[in-house]
Design an enzyme around this catalytic site. Sequence first.
Site, PDB file in Angstrom:
ATOM      1  CG  ASP A 104       1.856  40.709 -32.289  1.00 47.13           C
ATOM      2  OD1 ASP A 104       1.652  40.801 -33.503  1.00 47.13           O
ATOM      3  OD2 ASP A 104       2.566  39.831 -31.766  1.00 47.13           O
TER       4      ASP A 104
HETATM    5  N1  URA Z   1       7.250  39.698 -33.141  1.00 50.67           N
HETATM    6  C1  URA Z   1       6.076  39.380 -32.544  1.00 50.67           C
HETATM    7  O1  URA Z   1       5.821  38.228 -32.243  1.00 50.67           O
HETATM    8  N2  URA Z   1       5.209  40.375 -32.278  1.00 50.67           N
HETATM    9  C2  URA Z   1       5.443  41.670 -32.563  1.00 50.67           C
HETATM   10  O2  URA Z   1       4.610  42.533 -32.282  1.00 50.67           O
HETATM   11  C3  URA Z   1       6.667  41.976 -33.172  1.00 50.67           C
HETATM   12  C4  URA Z   1       7.550  40.971 -33.454  1.00 50.67           C
END
Ligand code: URA
Length: 240
Positions: A104
């Site tokens: 993310d």
């Molecule tokens: N899980 C999440 O919630 N975000 C990420 O970026 C990776 C794994």
Amino acid sequence: MTSTRINKKIADAGITSRRKADNLIEEGRVTINGKKITEPGIKVTDKDQVKVDGVIITKEEPVHILYYKPTGEISSAEDDKDRETVIDAFDDIDARLYPVGRLDYDTSGILLVTNDGEFTQHMTHPKYEMKKTYRVKIDGVLLRHQQDEMRRGIRLSDGKTAPCDLKVIRDKSGKDMILEISIHEGRNRQVRRMFEHFGLNVTKLTRIRFDFLTLEGLKEGDYRYLKPHEVKKLIANSKK
Ligand code: URA
């Protein structure tokens, strides 16, 4: 001798994506052994000479990078809103690189970056079950019985999560908590959603391990090339 679809051969040479390669073919800009082709489905072998706009194509050398992604970067090769992407950090590398899976915008940590499609398949396809570990800070408390529930698997909107490892690293008497969670699935926003399931907000999320790889020796925004034996080991560790 193995044969490859012509659009893959063009993509593997680092010229463009498979989809855009189909356009080049339809536009009549591709020849095989001197003959213009316009059929996107044609297969070629290593013996065939393929040219795009009159120039012979050769396979791009595979590149494998371990990047310490900072927060505030998009994990895709291009962004339609023109925001900074992880690939901007590799402008000086002459290869068609893209991230292996995604983190993310607000997540930091290990992101593999490559131009190697087969490697990407092994690292991301659910059947290979690559283990990823995240350090998670939450602004509340995940109670003991909730920790056990999370370990066993919890029901999210896209199905039950697989059993996972979970460790409490710091428990600040009811205020906040730091945990480490290891999962081998890679669903969208999975870790954040697993904590949201218990009404908890993740305030910091960092991927600290990808299989045996760690962030050791790197600062946010740094990267290093994987060594050939590391690439081999990652492939070997992906479950067949
Ligand atoms: N899980 C999440 O919630 N975000 C990420 O970026 C990776 C794994």
